[in-house]
Design an enzyme around this catalytic site. Structure first.
Site, mmCIF file in Angstrom:
data_model
loop_
_atom_site.group_PDB
_atom_site.id
_atom_site.type_symbol
_atom_site.label_atom_id
_atom_site.label_comp_id
_atom_site.label_asym_id
_atom_site.label_seq_id
_atom_site.Cartn_x
_atom_site.Cartn_y
_atom_site.Cartn_z
ATOM 1 N N ASP A 226 0.822 -1.216 0.047
ATOM 2 C CA ASP A 226 -0.018 0.086 0.034
ATOM 3 C C ASP A 226 0.816 1.235 -0.195
ATOM 4 O O ASP A 226 1.674 1.496 0.948
ATOM 5 C CB ASP A 226 -0.725 -0.150 1.111
ATOM 6 N N GLU B 53 -12.756 2.842 -0.010
ATOM 7 C CA GLU B 53 -11.980 3.755 -0.780
ATOM 8 C C GLU B 53 -11.585 3.333 -2.377
ATOM 9 O O GLU B 53 -11.337 4.155 -3.070
ATOM 10 C CB GLU B 53 -10.589 3.934 -0.037
ATOM 11 N N HIS C 27 -10.764 -6.013 -1.974
ATOM 12 C CA HIS C 27 -9.275 -6.018 -1.446
ATOM 13 C C HIS C 27 -9.349 -6.311 -0.066
ATOM 14 O O HIS C 27 -9.924 -6.017 0.741
ATOM 15 C CB HIS C 27 -8.571 -4.897 -1.872
ATOM 16 N N HIS D 231 -6.672 -5.794 3.192
ATOM 17 C CA HIS D 231 -5.699 -5.285 3.897
ATOM 18 C C HIS D 231 -4.818 -6.341 4.864
ATOM 19 O O HIS D 231 -5.431 -6.816 5.848
ATOM 20 C CB HIS D 231 -5.876 -3.935 4.585
#
Length: 129
Positions: A29, A88, A93, A95
């Site tokens: 990220d 976002e 996805h 994290h």
């Protein structure tokens, strides 16, 4: 539903890639909560994690686990946290965040890293896969 992640998958936008296979890609990220904060995403454009068909969902979790194990070997931490937020970027996805304190999971506190630090870290994680 093309997103920034689709552009990363297609190679139109660079990323600090850790690894990929036919179905998934993992990369650091660029606005990390903690050093080593990694995103694992399906290559198929799917907006919400629970819209992923079962086999692909299980595959994403297995892929994420493999990355988490390598992260924990690479980045000193108490554990690897996992979050699925999805607001976002409209592309499912996961994290993976190396944790030493709970604030690292709150998506408010960020760390800064140079391009060189990102590149070095992605290579170290790759070596632990």
């Amino acid at each position: 539903m093309s997103s920034i992640f689709t552009k990363i998958i297609k190679g139109e936008i660079p990323c600090y890639k850790i690894t990929e296979n036919d179905n998934f890609i993992a990369f650091l990220d660029v606005n990390p909560n903690a050093k080593g904060h990694t995103l694992c995403i399906p290559k198929q454009e799917i907006d919400k994690i629970f819209d992923i068909e079962d086999d692909l969902y299980i595959g994403l979790m297995q892929f994420s686990k493999k990355i988490a194990v390598a992260l924990e070997k690479t980045v000193p931490c108490k554990r690897i946290g996992m979050a699925v937020i999805g607001l976002e970027v409209p592309h499912a996805h996961v994290h993976l965040i190396p944790l030493n304190e709970m604030d690292e999971m709150r998506f408010q506190k960020k760390v800064s890293m140079t391009k060189e630090e990102f590149e070095e870290l992605s290579k170290k994680i790759q070596a632990n896969l």
